[in-house]
Enzyme design. Structure first.
Site, PDB file in Angstrom:
ATOM      1  N   ASP A  37       0.808  -1.118   0.017  1.00  0.00           N
ATOM      2  CA  ASP A  37       0.012  -0.108  -0.179  1.00  0.00           C
ATOM      3  C   ASP A  37       0.863   1.298  -0.029  1.00  0.00           C
ATOM      4  O   ASP A  37       2.015   1.093  -0.368  1.00  0.00           O
ATOM      5  CB  ASP A  37      -0.861  -0.058   1.439  1.00  0.00           C
ATOM      6  CG  ASP A  37      -2.281   0.422   1.086  1.00  0.00           C
ATOM      7  OD1 ASP A  37      -2.319   1.897   0.901  1.00  0.00           O
ATOM      8  OD2 ASP A  37      -3.250  -0.104   0.771  1.00  0.00           O
TER       9      ASP A  37
ATOM     10  N   HIS B  60      -4.196   6.121   3.187  1.00  0.00           N
ATOM     11  CA  HIS B  60      -4.594   4.810   2.936  1.00  0.00           C
ATOM     12  C   HIS B  60      -3.936   3.897   3.538  1.00  0.00           C
ATOM     13  O   HIS B  60      -4.742   2.831   4.171  1.00  0.00           O
ATOM     14  CB  HIS B  60      -4.424   4.798   1.217  1.00  0.00           C
ATOM     15  CG  HIS B  60      -5.346   3.592   0.697  1.00  0.00           C
ATOM     16  ND1 HIS B  60      -4.978   2.421   0.608  1.00  0.00           N
ATOM     17  CD2 HIS B  60      -6.846   3.589   0.122  1.00  0.00           C
ATOM     18  CE1 HIS B  60      -6.093   1.688   0.056  1.00  0.00           C
ATOM     19  NE2 HIS B  60      -6.862   2.366  -0.328  1.00  0.00           N
TER      20      HIS B  60
ATOM     21  N   SER C 229     -11.303  -1.269  -1.197  1.00  0.00           N
ATOM     22  CA  SER C 229      -9.854  -1.406  -0.532  1.00  0.00           C
ATOM     23  C   SER C 229     -10.154  -1.614   0.893  1.00  0.00           C
ATOM     24  O   SER C 229      -9.673  -2.730   1.565  1.00  0.00           O
ATOM     25  CB  SER C 229      -9.400   0.012  -0.378  1.00  0.00           C
ATOM     26  OG  SER C 229      -8.426   0.334  -1.448  1.00  0.00           O
TER      27      SER C 229
END
Length: 467
Positions: free
Chosen positions: A228, A259, A407
């Site tokens: 990520d 994120h 996600s």
């Protein structure tokens, strides 16, 4: 994305110019919306729109309405058919001149038709696996006027992966076709670009919806890899959570942390924010910046994850089908690694999202607190299971926020599987897949469907099944 616009414009100009010049293939790179070695499976539907001109194929879009084969389907894994070699110019050695051929300098192969390339990709790079040593890598570069930008031995593929640069503006499809004529190259792929799957964005309802008791949840002694963005390792939710880190793009300054922080926190967060599997050891590979990554970076991160002996890999990103990524995922699965990926946020009519659509990868879609599907979720028979991913509370740099996207649904499934492996560490990836499918709470059409897969993750039912 300016680069994609330029590539589209350039391809249309090229097609127009070549209409009168003779047969050739032109390529473009359509934008992807944010969102053992046997025959590779052909799992992606047809649906690409192409414009056919006399002897010219202009590949404009990801999908086709006429049922034609898509680049990246299994039929495209074979080398293009050769076309006649042009006549040599004045002073050129005669064909087959033995003085010109040697193991280090093989005779030039016949020209091949340029390959059509789909998906978003780096416009001046190709990825190649090489059967040979460092000298072979250099010889290929010299023969085809390419730059060697990076090379390394892949743990999962077991061969050297070379990232060649194209310094003279040749289209990627042309260079791929030229490389196909060299027997020292094993695989030749675009350096595809992949996107993190975070949608635009109260209480975390995920525990209730996936039937997991938050007070009993644990991922202790389970190693989990996350590929990520960078993470905020000072965040209280990640205190003691990150067991190892790897920067797959060390030359790029770190700006994005939210994120990756959300994904790692949802999986194994501690303290005031409790993740789905607290106690799990997160091995974090930074492979994204600005929401983007490339195939060479992702493969390096996946290799690193395999070297850490992790049980699970979370891949909350989507991009085009790529042969090297598929082979990497196949090799990881053969090692016993459970692979979890986001199905994609590109909408009901979007093409399949990869790596989620590969065999052996658990493709996760997102639902809300009423078990309704996120409207912008990808659809398709590759969707395996559903989990909360709409307005879920997650840690971000400096605090917490409400996030939406496949996600985050993928991270919740990764956390749930971590609980299963904590409770029953001897279960393998095949058992996990079978158990998830058999115990999921059916949503939508009866049985597995293209919206919800087998249905909503039911952790309690899986834990009961193990006994």
């Amino acid at each position: 994305m300016a680069g994609n616009v330029l590539k589209r414009s350039a391809s249309l100009v090229l097609a127009t110019a070549l209409l009168a010049a003779g047969p050739v293939f032109a390529q473009t790179a359509p934008t992807v919306q944010p969102s053992d070695n046997g025959q590779l499976p052909d799992r992606e539907p047809s649906g690409r729109l192409v414009v056919i001109l006399p002897d010219i194929l202009v590949d404009l879009f990801d999908g086709a309405a006429d049922g034609s084969a898509r680049p990246g389907d299994s039929a495209d894994l074979t080398d293009p058919a050769p076309v006649p070699t042009p006549n040599p110019g004045p002073g050129s050695p005669p064909p087959g001149d033995p003085a010109q051929a040697s193991p280090a300098n093989p005779p030039p192969s016949p020209l091949t038709a340029p390959q059509a390339v789909s998906g978003d990709f780096v416009p001046d790079e190709v990825l190649v696996t090489i059967d040979g040593d460092a000298q072979s890598v250099q010889d290929i570069a010299a023969a085809l006027n390419l730059d060697i930008r990076s090379q390394r031995l892949s743990t999962l593929l077991g061969v050297t992966v070379v990232r060649y640069g194209i310094p003279d503006g040749r289209p990627v499809g042309v260079v791929l076709a030229q490389l196909a004529g060299d027997q020292r190259t094993l695989r030749r792929e675009p350096n595809h670009i992949y996107d993190l799957q975070q949608a635009a964005a109260i209480v975390n309802y995920a525990f209730q919806r996936i039937a997991l008791d938050s007070s009993a949840a644990s991922g202790e002694n389970v190693r989990v890899a996350v590929i990520d963005t960078a993470v905020d390792d000072t965040h209280p939710a990640l205190s003691g959570v990150i067991a190892g880190t790897f920067d797959a793009m060390p030359g790029t300054p770190v700006e994005d942390r939210d994120h990756g922080t959300s994904i790692a926190g949802l999986i194994a967060g501690v303290g005031p924010f409790r993740g789905i599997a607290p106690g799990a050891a997160i091995y974090h590979a930074r492979a994204f910046e600005g929401g983007k990554s490339t195939m060479d970076v992702l493969l390096a991160a996946l290799d690193w994850a395999a070297e850490q002996d992790v049980r699970i890999v979370n891949m909350s990103f989507v991009g085009p089908r790529n042969d090297l990524l598929e082979l990497g995922c196949m090799a990881a699965r053969k090692r016993g690694m459970v692979l979890v990926a986001a199905a994609g946020n590109n909408g009901p009519k979007a093409p399949y999202g990869y790596p989620a659509a590969y065999d052996g990868v658990i493709a996760v879609t997102a639902t809300d607190e009423k078990d309704e599907l996120m409207p912008k979720a990808n659809r398709g028979p590759y969707v395996f299971i559903s989990a909360p991913g709409v307005e879920v509370l997650a840690p971000v740099g400096g605090g917490t926020d409400v996030v939406t996207g496949t996600s985050f649904a993928a991270a919740i499934v990764t956390g749930a599987i971590t609980n299963l492996l904590h409770a029953a560490p001897d279960h393998d990836a095949g058992w996990i897949e079978e158990a998830l499918a058999e115990t999921a709470s059916d949503l939508g059409d009866k049985g597995r469907d293209s919206d919800f897969g087998f249905g909503l993750m039911n952790t309690r039912a899986v834990l009961d099944r193990k006994r």
